[in-house]
Design a protein around this motif. Sequence first.
Motif, PDB file in Angstrom:
ATOM      1  N   LEU A 143     -61.191  -6.160   5.254  1.00  0.00           N
ATOM      2  CA  LEU A 143     -61.609  -6.146   6.490  1.00  0.00           C
ATOM      3  C   LEU A 143     -62.427  -4.847   6.874  1.00  0.00           C
ATOM      4  O   LEU A 143     -61.979  -3.736   6.365  1.00  0.00           O
ATOM      5  CB  LEU A 143     -60.707  -6.177   7.661  1.00  0.00           C
ATOM      6  CG  LEU A 143     -60.225  -7.603   7.722  1.00  0.00           C
ATOM      7  CD1 LEU A 143     -58.958  -7.468   9.083  1.00  0.00           C
ATOM      8  CD2 LEU A 143     -61.282  -8.382   8.245  1.00  0.00           C
ATOM      9  N   ALA A 144     -63.452  -4.567   7.422  1.00  0.00           N
ATOM     10  CA  ALA A 144     -64.441  -3.423   7.793  1.00  0.00           C
ATOM     11  C   ALA A 144     -63.549  -2.544   8.686  1.00  0.00           C
ATOM     12  O   ALA A 144     -63.723  -2.876   9.896  1.00  0.00           O
ATOM     13  CB  ALA A 144     -65.603  -3.505   7.960  1.00  0.00           C
ATOM     14  N   ALA A 158     -64.213  -1.911  12.742  1.00  0.00           N
ATOM     15  CA  ALA A 158     -64.821  -2.940  13.429  1.00  0.00           C
ATOM     16  C   ALA A 158     -63.980  -4.356  13.856  1.00  0.00           C
ATOM     17  O   ALA A 158     -64.245  -4.748  14.977  1.00  0.00           O
ATOM     18  CB  ALA A 158     -66.017  -3.977  12.637  1.00  0.00           C
ATOM     19  N   TYR A 159     -62.939  -4.295  13.318  1.00  0.00           N
ATOM     20  CA  TYR A 159     -61.971  -5.639  13.437  1.00  0.00           C
ATOM     21  C   TYR A 159     -61.388  -5.609  15.008  1.00  0.00           C
ATOM     22  O   TYR A 159     -61.431  -6.649  15.789  1.00  0.00           O
ATOM     23  CB  TYR A 159     -61.088  -5.753  12.358  1.00  0.00           C
ATOM     24  CG  TYR A 159     -60.027  -6.961  12.716  1.00  0.00           C
ATOM     25  CD1 TYR A 159     -58.793  -6.735  13.145  1.00  0.00           C
ATOM     26  CD2 TYR A 159     -60.618  -8.238  12.900  1.00  0.00           C
ATOM     27  CE1 TYR A 159     -57.980  -7.690  13.113  1.00  0.00           C
ATOM     28  CE2 TYR A 159     -59.779  -9.405  13.200  1.00  0.00           C
ATOM     29  CZ  TYR A 159     -58.539  -8.914  13.718  1.00  0.00           C
ATOM     30  OH  TYR A 159     -57.533  -9.972  13.792  1.00  0.00           O
ATOM     31  N   MET A 176     -63.914  -6.363  17.704  1.00  0.00           N
ATOM     32  CA  MET A 176     -64.138  -7.584  17.691  1.00  0.00           C
ATOM     33  C   MET A 176     -63.341  -8.497  18.297  1.00  0.00           C
ATOM     34  O   MET A 176     -63.685  -9.536  19.021  1.00  0.00           O
ATOM     35  CB  MET A 176     -64.592  -8.174  16.199  1.00  0.00           C
ATOM     36  CG  MET A 176     -65.619  -7.366  15.512  1.00  0.00           C
ATOM     37  SD  MET A 176     -66.289  -8.261  14.137  1.00  0.00           S
ATOM     38  CE  MET A 176     -66.957  -9.534  14.933  1.00  0.00           C
ATOM     39  N   LEU A 177     -61.970  -8.299  17.900  1.00  0.00           N
ATOM     40  CA  LEU A 177     -60.759  -8.956  18.409  1.00  0.00           C
ATOM     41  C   LEU A 177     -60.963  -8.843  20.135  1.00  0.00           C
ATOM     42  O   LEU A 177     -60.770  -9.939  20.653  1.00  0.00           O
ATOM     43  CB  LEU A 177     -59.539  -8.250  18.135  1.00  0.00           C
ATOM     44  CG  LEU A 177     -58.357  -9.040  18.592  1.00  0.00           C
ATOM     45  CD1 LEU A 177     -58.303 -10.311  17.841  1.00  0.00           C
ATOM     46  CD2 LEU A 177     -57.176  -8.366  17.975  1.00  0.00           C
ATOM     47  N   GLY A 199     -63.640 -11.124  21.121  1.00  0.00           N
ATOM     48  CA  GLY A 199     -63.187 -12.400  21.170  1.00  0.00           C
ATOM     49  C   GLY A 199     -62.372 -12.686  22.360  1.00  0.00           C
ATOM     50  O   GLY A 199     -62.279 -14.013  22.671  1.00  0.00           O
ATOM     51  N   GLN A 228     -64.592 -13.009  25.501  1.00  0.00           N
ATOM     52  CA  GLN A 228     -65.171 -14.483  25.320  1.00  0.00           C
ATOM     53  C   GLN A 228     -64.316 -15.570  25.868  1.00  0.00           C
ATOM     54  O   GLN A 228     -64.907 -16.610  26.214  1.00  0.00           O
ATOM     55  CB  GLN A 228     -65.631 -14.552  24.058  1.00  0.00           C
ATOM     56  CG  GLN A 228     -66.947 -13.889  23.498  1.00  0.00           C
ATOM     57  CD  GLN A 228     -67.387 -14.140  22.356  1.00  0.00           C
ATOM     58  OE1 GLN A 228     -66.665 -14.429  21.505  1.00  0.00           O
ATOM     59  NE2 GLN A 228     -68.866 -14.070  22.157  1.00  0.00           N
ATOM     60  N   ALA A 229     -63.059 -15.441  25.564  1.00  0.00           N
ATOM     61  CA  ALA A 229     -61.982 -16.355  25.711  1.00  0.00           C
ATOM     62  C   ALA A 229     -61.763 -16.571  27.189  1.00  0.00           C
ATOM     63  O   ALA A 229     -61.454 -17.753  27.454  1.00  0.00           O
ATOM     64  CB  ALA A 229     -60.663 -16.060  25.057  1.00  0.00           C
TER      65      ALA A 229
END
Lengths: 516, 516
Positions: free
Chosen positions: B2-3, B6-7, B10-11, B14, B17-18
Amino acid sequence: MLAGGAYPAMLALGMLQAAPAHAFNLTGSGKGKKIIILGGGLAGMTCAYELNKLGYNCTVLEARERAGGRCWSVKNGSVNTETDKPTVTARFDEGQYFNAGPSRIPHNHQLTMHYCRELGIPLQVYNNVNEGSYYFAEGKGPLSNKKIRVREVHNDIRGYMTELLAKSIDHGSLDTGLSKEDSEKVIEYLMAEGGLDPDRLYKASARRGYIENPGAGDKPGKIADPHKLAELIQSGLMDPDFYNVAEYTYELQMTMFQAIGGMDQIAKALQKKIDPNLKLGAEVTNITNIDNGVKVTYKDAQGEHMIEGDICICTIPLPVLSNISNNFSGDVSRAIDYISYIQTGKIGLQFKRRFWEEDEHIYGGITHTNNDLTQVFYPSYDYMGKKGILLGYYNFNEKAQRTGELSYADREKLALQKGRLIHPQYDAEFESSFSVSWHKTKYNLGGWAVYSSETRKTQYPVLLKPDKQVYFAGEHLTYLNAWMAGAFESARSVVTAIHGRVTEQRVQYPATTTKG
Amino acid sequence: MLAGGAYPAMLALGMLQAAPAHAFNLTGSGKGKKIIILGGGLAGMTCAYELNKLGYNCTVLEARERAGGRCWSVKNGSVNTETDKPTVTARFDEGQYFNAGPSRIPHNHQLTMHYCRELGIPLQVYNNVNEGSYYFAEGKGPLSNKKIRVREVHNDIRGYMTELLAKSIDHGSLDTGLSKEDSEKVIEYLMAEGGLDPDRLYKASARRGYIENPGAGDKPGKIADPHKLAELIQSGLMDPDFYNVAEYTYELQMTMFQAIGGMDQIAKALQKKIDPNLKLGAEVTNITNIDNGVKVTYKDAQGEHMIEGDICICTIPLPVLSNISNNFSGDVSRAIDYISYIQTGKIGLQFKRRFWEEDEHIYGGITHTNNDLTQVFYPSYDYMGKKGILLGYYNFNEKAQRTGELSYADREKLALQKGRLIHPQYDAEFESSFSVSWHKTKYNLGGWAVYSSETRKTQYPVLLKPDKQVYFAGEHLTYLNAWMAGAFESARSVVTAIHGRVTEQRVQYPATTTKG
C-alpha cells in the motif's frame, strides 16, 4: 415520401437478411455410427447434441464430475482442483455466483445466441460499459492512487483531443484532404464530440459528472475542473494497455448478455439434452486410431475401460491432450505441443453488502487498474440486492502467472489488499472468496488458445483435418478463441465434416498427414 | 504494497461516500395539518408519501382515472385523450408495453434509485448503448438511405480523427503544450483509440464489424473498407444534431435502468402507499388562497366540489395550470404563462415477431435518423421473446409538432412508411400502434419544462417560493427537467419547506410576491 427505387431493393435486402445465419440443415442419417466424444464442455456436448439429431450413437467422456468445462459458474459447493493445490470448495450464499470462465455473450455471436434461443435459456444484459466505474493507477504519476470515474477520464481525453484537432484544422496547417465546407463540418463535429466551448476550448462539462448534483430549487449542480492532460498521460491513464479501448472491440461492444442464474445454465441445458450419452468422471488415458475406427481408454472410479467407435471427436484442451498417450501423426503431435494457451485467473469475493451500488452508485461494469488486479468486475445481476460477488481480479499473462503461483489464501489477501485501495469498504464487508487459475486447473491447464501469426499459419491448419478417425474440436480450432461461440462453431464444423464422410460412404477419410 | 499515507485518507473518503445521499430525516410532527396536493403524478404522490410519514393529512386530486401522470406505460387497454382527438384505447398483447413518458433511469439519479429501492421495484438494465443499431440518413449525401451500423460510424470517425491528430502532432506543426515524451504517449494513445495501423493510418478494423463473420476452421472473417470521411460528413452522419453524442450526456451514460414490467410500476407502488389519500377523476377548476389556508374547487363524475386545507402543493403542469382560475400573484401568473414546455411524441408499434433481433441482431438501443422519426428504440425487455413493441419514433420540437398535428392513423402511416426504409420487415410483421403527443395530451399540454437562460433567471425563481399557502412542485421546478428525479427532488424540497414552516409554527409564510 419513399425514395422510389430504393425501397424494393431494400426490401429485397431485408429478405436476404431474414435468412437465419444459424441454419444447420444437414440431411441424411448417421445410421447409428458410433462416435466417441472426448470432453464434455460446450464443444463436445454440442457435437453430441447435433449428432444425436442425425441418428448417430454418441458417447461423451468427461473427466470431471461435472460437465461444461470452462462454462462454469462458481456457486456454493463448487469444487476445483489446481495442479499444485488441494481441492477447494466454494462457500457462497444461495443465489450468489460468479462465472469463472466465459461471462459475456456478444450480441453478434449468432451461434451462441441461437443455442440460447433453441435451448430456452433466458438472457439478461451483461453491463460491460459503465461510465460510473473507475480507473485506478497505483503508484503512478500525479493521479496516483486516486479512483477516478471512467466518465472523467473519457470526457477529459475526448475534450483535449478534439480541442487539439480543432486548433490544428483551424490554423490551416494540417492537410485534411477535405473541402473548406467539409472541414467546417468537422470542426462542428469536434465541438459537439468533445463538449468544447464556443472558443473551441475544453473546459470540463457536466459529462464528466458533478461534485454537487443538480436538484430542485437553486441547485444547478457544480462541476469540477478537468484533470490536466499531462496528468492523465503521466499517470498512464491513456496507456493503451490500461485505457479501456476494450469497449471498442467487436466482441465487447454493447449489447452484451449473460445467462440468467449463471453462464452454466447453457452447459446444463446441453447436458440435459445429451444426458444418456454422457459419462462423468471418465478420464481419457489413451486414444488410438485402429483400422476403420478408434479405440479410447479411460479410467473412472471403477478402474480402466476401453471402448471402440467408428469416429472420435477430441475436444480436450491441447495442454491436457499433450499428456495423453496416442498414436497421432507427428505433425498432429507437434501442433498439440506448439499451440500455446493463455494464463489467466479470476477471484470471486462475496461481500455482505453491495457497497459499490449503495455507496458509490456503480451498477455493473468494470474498474480498470494498472496493478495485478487488472480489472474489478461488478455483478450484472441482482441489482439492489442484499449481498453480491465482485470479481476481485481478472488478469492475464504475467500478472496471472504471479497470482497463479500464490496459495488460495494469498490470492485472497492480494485481492483484498489491492481492492481496498479502491473500495475501503472491503474491510468491513468481505465474507469469502474463491479463486481459479485456469492454467493451473486440472483438465484445463490454460485459459484459451493464443495463436501467434506463426502458429496460426503452421500448426492451426494441421488440427483442422482429422488424424484418420480422430477429429479435433473446440474454441482452439477457430478464430473465436476464448469465446463460447468458438466451441459452437467448431462443433458444427466437425459435425458437418463427419456427416459428410459418413453419408458419402467413404469408409476412411483420406489421411493428409503422415505418421511422424 | 500500500502506498502508505494515501490509504487512511482514502479510507476516510470511502467513509464519507458511505453517507447515503438520499437521507431524508425530517423530525417533528405535521400535527394533522391538512395538505391539498394537486396532481397525482410522481411529484404529487411523493409529497403525500413523505408528508404521511410526518403526520400530515393529505388529499391528492388527480384529474385522470389513473395516477402517475407522465410516468405511464402503455399496455393493452390504456387510454389517452389528445385535445383535438377522440379518446383512444391501446390494443397490445398481454405483457407488451412501451413507456410513453420516462423510460430510462440514470444510475446517477440517486433519489430515483432510492425510491425504487425503498418501494421494492425490481430494475433491469435499459440498454441505451448498442453498437449494433443503425444510423440512417434519408435523402442526404453519398450514404443516403443506407442503414449503417453504429459501430461502423463510430469506428470510422474515431479512426479518421485520430489519424488526423496523429499526423498533426507528428509534423510538429501543432503546439500541444506537451513535452516530447508526453506527445509520444498521445500518439500511442491515438493509435490504440483509433485502431490505426503501424503507419498511423486508419484502414478499417474488425471493430467496425465483419462482412463475413470469423468462425471455425479457415474462416478468419472478412472486413469491409471503411466509409470515406467526406461521405460521412456529406450524409450528415457527423452533424451534432444527428450524431449520437447523447451517449456522453451525464444522464444518458450507462448504466441505465428501467422498472421491470414498465416504468409505471414506480407510480403504482407510490399509489399503493397513498391510496386512501388519492381522489382519481378529480379535475381542479379553481385554486384560491384564503386567510391561513387554501380553497380548491374540483369537478368529478358527481359534480363540483370545494375543499379547504392549510396548505396546497400544486404539481399541475404549467400549461394546464395556466387555464385554471386562481388568485395567484401577478408574478406567479406570469411565470406560469412564460415558462415553456417541449413538444414531444412517441409511437409504440407492436410487431408479430422480433425481426430486429432475429434477422438483424439488434437487442435494445437506438437507431438514429435525420427524418421525422428522429429515433427508433428497440425494447430492453423480453429479449428473444415472440412479439415486441418498438418505439417507432421519439421526436421533439418541430418534428414533434408536425407528427402531433397528424391523426392517429396518419402517425401510424408515417412511422411505418419511414420505418420500413430501415426495416422492410415492418410490412409483414406490423400489428398495432398507439401514439402519444404530450403537448396535445389533456392534463399535460407539454412534454417537460424547457428553460431559456432568460426564463431560468427571471421566471423560475418566482415559482420556487410559495404563493401564500400554495407551493409549486414538479420536474419543472428543478434543474432535472424531463427526469423522474426532478419530480422526486422537487417533492422533497417542498416537503422540507412546508415541514419547516409548520414545525416552526410560522402561521403564514412571509409572502415575497405581490399580487399583480
